[in-house]
Design a protein around this motif. Structure first.
Motif, mmCIF file in Angstrom:
data_model
loop_
_atom_site.group_PDB
_atom_site.id
_atom_site.type_symbol
_atom_site.label_atom_id
_atom_site.label_comp_id
_atom_site.label_asym_id
_atom_site.label_seq_id
_atom_site.Cartn_x
_atom_site.Cartn_y
_atom_site.Cartn_z
ATOM 1 N N PRO A 28 0.822 -1.214 0.000
ATOM 2 C CA PRO A 28 0.000 0.000 0.000
ATOM 3 C C PRO A 28 0.855 1.264 0.000
ATOM 4 C CG PRO A 28 -0.053 -1.060 2.147
ATOM 5 C CD PRO A 28 0.711 -1.974 1.233
ATOM 6 N N ALA A 29 0.255 2.343 -0.435
ATOM 7 C CA ALA A 29 0.963 3.625 -0.563
ATOM 8 C C ALA A 29 1.598 4.074 0.745
ATOM 9 C CB ALA A 29 0.013 4.700 -1.091
ATOM 10 N N GLU A 30 0.979 3.744 1.877
ATOM 11 C CA GLU A 30 1.507 4.207 3.166
ATOM 12 C C GLU A 30 2.648 3.352 3.703
ATOM 13 O OE1 GLU A 30 -2.129 1.646 4.104
ATOM 14 O OE2 GLU A 30 -1.563 3.095 2.578
ATOM 15 N N SER A 31 3.030 2.328 2.972
ATOM 16 C CA SER A 31 4.128 1.481 3.447
ATOM 17 C C SER A 31 5.472 2.149 3.206
ATOM 18 C CB SER A 31 4.087 0.107 2.768
ATOM 19 O OG SER A 31 4.226 0.236 1.378
ATOM 20 N N ARG A 32 6.441 1.757 4.047
ATOM 21 C CA ARG A 32 7.826 2.231 3.905
ATOM 22 C C ARG A 32 8.587 1.171 3.143
ATOM 23 N NH1 ARG A 32 12.185 1.189 7.463
ATOM 24 N NH2 ARG A 32 10.709 0.470 9.027
ATOM 25 N N LEU A 33 9.166 1.548 2.008
ATOM 26 C CA LEU A 33 9.942 0.608 1.210
ATOM 27 C C LEU A 33 11.379 0.563 1.714
ATOM 28 C CD1 LEU A 33 8.696 1.376 -2.413
ATOM 29 C CD2 LEU A 33 7.973 -0.463 -0.873
ATOM 30 N N ILE A 34 11.943 -0.632 1.712
ATOM 31 C CA ILE A 34 13.325 -0.846 2.141
ATOM 32 C C ILE A 34 14.052 -1.520 0.984
ATOM 33 C CG2 ILE A 34 14.821 -2.000 3.811
ATOM 34 C CD1 ILE A 34 12.252 -2.099 5.657
ATOM 35 N N PHE A 35 15.049 -0.862 0.445
ATOM 36 C CA PHE A 35 15.832 -1.393 -0.667
ATOM 37 C C PHE A 35 17.143 -1.913 -0.106
ATOM 38 C CE2 PHE A 35 12.929 1.718 -2.320
ATOM 39 C CZ PHE A 35 12.444 1.128 -3.476
ATOM 40 N N LEU A 36 17.330 -3.223 -0.169
ATOM 41 C CA LEU A 36 18.532 -3.830 0.388
ATOM 42 C C LEU A 36 19.620 -3.947 -0.671
ATOM 43 C CD1 LEU A 36 16.000 -5.008 2.062
ATOM 44 C CD2 LEU A 36 17.725 -6.532 2.973
ATOM 45 N N ALA A 37 20.842 -3.688 -0.278
ATOM 46 C CA ALA A 37 21.981 -3.992 -1.142
ATOM 47 C C ALA A 37 22.037 -5.504 -1.285
ATOM 48 C CB ALA A 37 23.272 -3.478 -0.515
ATOM 49 N N GLY A 38 22.718 -5.979 -2.285
ATOM 50 C CA GLY A 38 22.845 -7.419 -2.460
ATOM 51 C C GLY A 38 23.456 -8.065 -1.228
ATOM 52 N N ALA A 39 22.748 -9.050 -0.687
ATOM 53 C CA ALA A 39 23.273 -9.789 0.471
ATOM 54 C C ALA A 39 24.309 -10.780 -0.036
ATOM 55 C CB ALA A 39 22.141 -10.513 1.194
ATOM 56 N N CYS A 40 25.493 -10.700 0.519
ATOM 57 C CA CYS A 40 26.612 -11.535 0.084
ATOM 58 C C CYS A 40 26.918 -12.603 1.138
ATOM 59 C CB CYS A 40 27.846 -10.660 -0.133
ATOM 60 S SG CYS A 40 27.604 -9.416 -1.415
ATOM 61 N N PRO A 41 27.579 -13.673 0.746
ATOM 62 C CA PRO A 41 27.913 -14.741 1.685
ATOM 63 C C PRO A 41 29.215 -14.455 2.434
ATOM 64 C CG PRO A 41 28.576 -15.390 -0.511
ATOM 65 C CD PRO A 41 27.902 -14.051 -0.641
ATOM 66 N N LEU A 42 29.213 -13.348 3.159
ATOM 67 C CA LEU A 42 30.426 -12.946 3.869
ATOM 68 C C LEU A 42 30.290 -13.213 5.355
ATOM 69 C CD1 LEU A 42 31.204 -9.531 2.128
ATOM 70 C CD2 LEU A 42 32.123 -11.807 1.594
ATOM 71 N N ASN A 43 31.360 -13.712 5.948
ATOM 72 C CA ASN A 43 31.436 -13.883 7.387
ATOM 73 C C ASN A 43 31.668 -12.532 8.037
ATOM 74 O OD1 ASN A 43 31.251 -16.786 7.405
ATOM 75 N ND2 ASN A 43 33.321 -16.797 6.542
ATOM 76 N N GLU A 44 31.533 -12.468 9.350
ATOM 77 C CA GLU A 44 31.695 -11.223 10.079
ATOM 78 C C GLU A 44 33.080 -10.600 9.861
ATOM 79 O OE1 GLU A 44 31.309 -9.909 14.688
ATOM 80 O OE2 GLU A 44 29.831 -11.348 13.942
ATOM 81 N N ASP A 45 34.099 -11.430 9.651
ATOM 82 C CA ASP A 45 35.458 -10.914 9.430
ATOM 83 C C ASP A 45 35.715 -10.507 7.980
ATOM 84 O OD1 ASP A 45 35.724 -13.329 8.067
ATOM 85 O OD2 ASP A 45 37.311 -14.122 9.372
#
Length: 138
Positions: A28-45
């Motif tokens: 719906p028009a009142e929703s907030r859209l969230i555009f995510l960058a490509g999620a990559c298979p990276l570990n925390e380090d």
């Protein structure tokens, strides 16, 4: 407390039911859209997870996507579409990654595009998952 979803998945009866996802989705028009960058298979380090393993990298990318969604006030159930990029020309490799993505979303089978690409940005990277989500803020 579970928030009501802003997402409506749309199925077209005149299109093949072979696809394992909805063909369209709306918010719906009142929703907030969230555009995510490509999620990559990276570990925390910053190292690449599951080297050589398409399914393992898809699972790590989903895990990282969930972290980004949580930080944005959303969840997988708020995703409105995905694009799954797999560095391979072999259909089997694309399917291995896709099955992990599909299973992660469960019944929330958002419109998705699965692409074989020649190379991705990180060393030994085989999978990347882009997404858009929509939430209704209270």
């Amino acid at each position: 407390m579970v928030m009501p979803s802003a997402i409506t998945l749309i199925r077209a009866a005149s299109l093949s039911d072979v696809a394992q996802y909805a063909y369209a989705a709306t918010a719906p028009a009142e929703s907030r859209l969230i555009f995510l960058a490509g999620a990559c298979p990276l570990n925390e380090d910053g190292s690449t997870a599951a080297i050589g393993n398409y399914a393992g990298q898809a699972a790590k990318a989903i895990e990282n996507m969930q972290a980004a969604l949580t930080a944005s006030g959303a969840s997988l159930q708020d995703v409105i579409s995905t694009r799954v990029l797999v560095a391979s020309t072999r259909r089997e490799d694309l399917v291995a990654a896709w099955e992990v993505v599909r299973d992660s979303f469960g019944d929330h089978d958002v419109p998705s595009t699965l692409l074989g690409v020649t190379v991705l940005g990180y060393a030994d990277q085989l999978v990347e998952i882009e997404a858009v989500a929509a939430v209704l803020d209270s």
